[in-house]
Write an enzyme that holds these catalytic residues in place. Structure first.
Site, PDB file in Angstrom:
ATOM      1  N   SER A 134       0.794  -1.085  -0.263  1.00 63.02           N
ATOM      2  CA  SER A 134       0.115   0.739  -0.024  1.00 63.02           C
ATOM      3  C   SER A 134       0.057   1.490   0.151  1.00 63.02           C
ATOM      4  O   SER A 134       2.473   1.006   0.349  1.00 63.02           O
ATOM      5  CB  SER A 134      -0.531   0.320   0.543  1.00 63.02           C
ATOM      6  N   TYR A 147      -2.376  -1.154  10.547  1.00 59.55           N
ATOM      7  CA  TYR A 147      -2.473  -1.195   8.527  1.00 59.55           C
ATOM      8  C   TYR A 147      -1.090  -0.729   8.130  1.00 59.55           C
ATOM      9  O   TYR A 147      -0.608  -1.512   7.161  1.00 59.55           O
ATOM     10  CB  TYR A 147      -3.350  -0.322   8.579  1.00 59.55           C
TER      11      TYR A 147
END
Lengths: 252, 251
Positions: A134, A147
């Site tokens: 990401s 995350y």
């Protein structure tokens, strides 16, 4: 329809999710034989896509799935590790149980799936593994601490896998999406406030003046999976509409 | 294979190597292509490709080139800034004339091409700059070359931010691609053959890159498939920079 993946086999974890299902659909359209692996079967599947109940956190399931797959397929050309969750919390609000859960899915799940898929992947003449990192593995979004940490781990694991298994003919890359219109993004936006003006503000800060669609991500996954990308390995492919090319935009 | 049908492309440095591979692939994908170089039109360039003898470091040449693009195509949808020179020197050895030559082509040329071409990308466009892995990690003895490629990365992001959404701009950072430029770099090694073997062992892909590898990515970035890709510098190096330069297996 160029059928760029004709004759290839593909296994996609998180295959029924926002991005995962777009990938499966694209792979099937390009001529691949596709397995969408996920916790629960979706209401409908695209043509040429088979569903397999799969849990990336369960070692027995991972091992057994690929043992059974080896009896049906003589090779696996494409592995996409797309299963992932997001927890919208700072570290202070994150419980140990939540921390362990997101690492179990986003990182350990990628390790287990790749580990047990490798013997079958090795039999491909042109194998490509695509992990989901990401943009948050580079720069933090607020309130997504665990995350962000999992995605940093994915980036390092991607380079390590590319380094170790490249000589066996296996390419390994990660795609690092920015803001993509998925259920995960809707959760991140949350319920509160003026959601439409928030969405507009987010779109306007992108050089492309839009956030991405799952199809945009599938376009790059498709390229990386294909033999067109035969020299691409060990890289983290940020696909974010130019968001991270600019410094933070102040509201002046 | 018609990924670039109805598109028009200008590729600088199309005489040989990476530039020629991009030209050939764009033609195969259905684009109308113009390319250029400092010398006369190469004999082996396919007939349908337009050629303009151009020094990209010269403003009047660049202006004439873009005027011809407008005259032939009416507008432009793809610009590939591929023309580049490499000088194998540290800065202490580098002369002012070296600076003018290298920065003229690798930096000023890219700037002038973008300045002229963005206004003629009237239906939107994709700019692809050829950078290098040496923009982020230095190749020894290539000081100005390394610095010029860092310029390319910075300019790439600026164009993406300033001229989106109509214009997408990305860079490709090739690793070791088998071209005349790579041969020149190996030639300065004490033992070029063993240097090549050592370099090869550092590539997870087990081989050096080919110009067609770069053309594959340039084609994807030029196409509508890459609609969400902008402002990035994508490395294509067979995995070399994903591994540590300190490789005990080679000792």
């Amino acid at each position: 329809m160029s059928h760029i993946l004709e004759g290839k086999t593909a296994f996609v974890t998180g295959g029924t999710g926002g991005i995962g299902s777009a990938i499966c659909k694209r792979f099937a359209r390009e001529g691949a034989q596709v397995i969408a692996a996920d916790l629960a079967a979706p209401a409908e599947l695209p043509e040429r896509v088979e569903f397999i109940a799969y849990d990336v956190t369960d070692e027995d399931i991972c091992r057994n799935t690929f043992n059974e797959l080896a009896a049906r397929w003589n090779k696996l050309d494409i592995l996409v590790n797309a299963a992932g969750i997001e927890i919208e919390k700072t570290i202070e609000d994150t419980t140990l149980e939540e921390w362990n859960r997101i690492f179990a899915i986003n990182v350990t799940g990628m390790f287990l799936t790749s580990k047990y898929a490798l013997p079958l992947v090795r039999k491909s003449a042109a194998a490509s593994i695509i992990n989901f990192g990401s943009y948050d593995g580079y720069i933090a979004d607020p309130g997504l601490a665990a995350y962000c940490a999992t995605k940093g781990a994915v980036h390092a694991l991607t380079r390590a896998m590319a380094c170790d298994h490249g000589p066996e003919g296996i390419r390994v890359n990660a795609i690092c999406p920015g803001y993509v219109d998925t259920p995960m993004l809707q959760n991140f936006f949350g319920e509160s406030g003026d959601i439409e003006s928030l969405k507009k503000a987010v779109r306007d800060v992108h050089p492309t003046r839009t956030y991405g669609t799952p199809e945009d991500i599938a376009n790059l996954v498709n390229w990386l999976a294909s033999d067109e990308a035969r020299y691409a390995s060990g890289q983290l492919w940020v696909l974010d509409g130019g968001l991270s090319a600019q410094v933070q935009q102040m509201s002046l | 294979m018609n990924m670039l049908r109805h598109k028009t492309a200008l590729v600088t440095g199309g005489r040989q190597g990476i530039g020629r591979a991009i030209v050939d692939r764009f033609v195969a994908e259905g684009a109308r292509v113009m390319t250029c170089g400092r010398g006369p039109r190469p004999d082996d360039l396919v007939a349908e490709v337009l050629w303009e003898t151009t020094d990209v470091a010269d403003k009047s040449d660049v202006d004439a080139l873009t005027d011809r693009v407008v005259a032939e195509f009416g507008e432009l949808s793809i610009l590939v800034n591929n023309a580049g020179v490499q000088i194998e020197k540290t800065i202490v050895e580098t002369t002012d004339a070296d600076w003018d030559l290298l920065m003229g082509v690798n930096a000023k040329g890219v700037f002038m091409l973008c300045r002229d071409c963005i206004p003629i990308m009237v239906k939107g466009g994709s700019i692809i700059n050829i950078g290098s892995i040496s923009a982020s990690t230095a190749d020894p003895g290539l000081a100005l070359y390394n610095a010029s490629k860092a310029f390319v990365q910075g300019l790439t992001r600026s164009i993406a931010v300033d001229h989106g959404p109509a214009i997408r701009c990305n860079a490709i950072s090739p690793g070791w691609i088998m071209t005349g430029m790579a041969d020149a770099a190996f030639a300065v090694a004490n033992d070029p053959d063993s240097a090549k073997l050592d370099a090869l062992a550092r590539h997870p892909a087990g081989r050096f890159g080919e110009p067609t590898d770069i053309a594959s990515l340039a084609t994807w970035l030029a196409s509508d498939e890459a609609g969400f890709a902008t402002g990035q510098c994508y490395t294509l190096d067979g995995g070399m920079t994903s591994a540590s330069p300190l490789n005990p297996g080679l000792f």
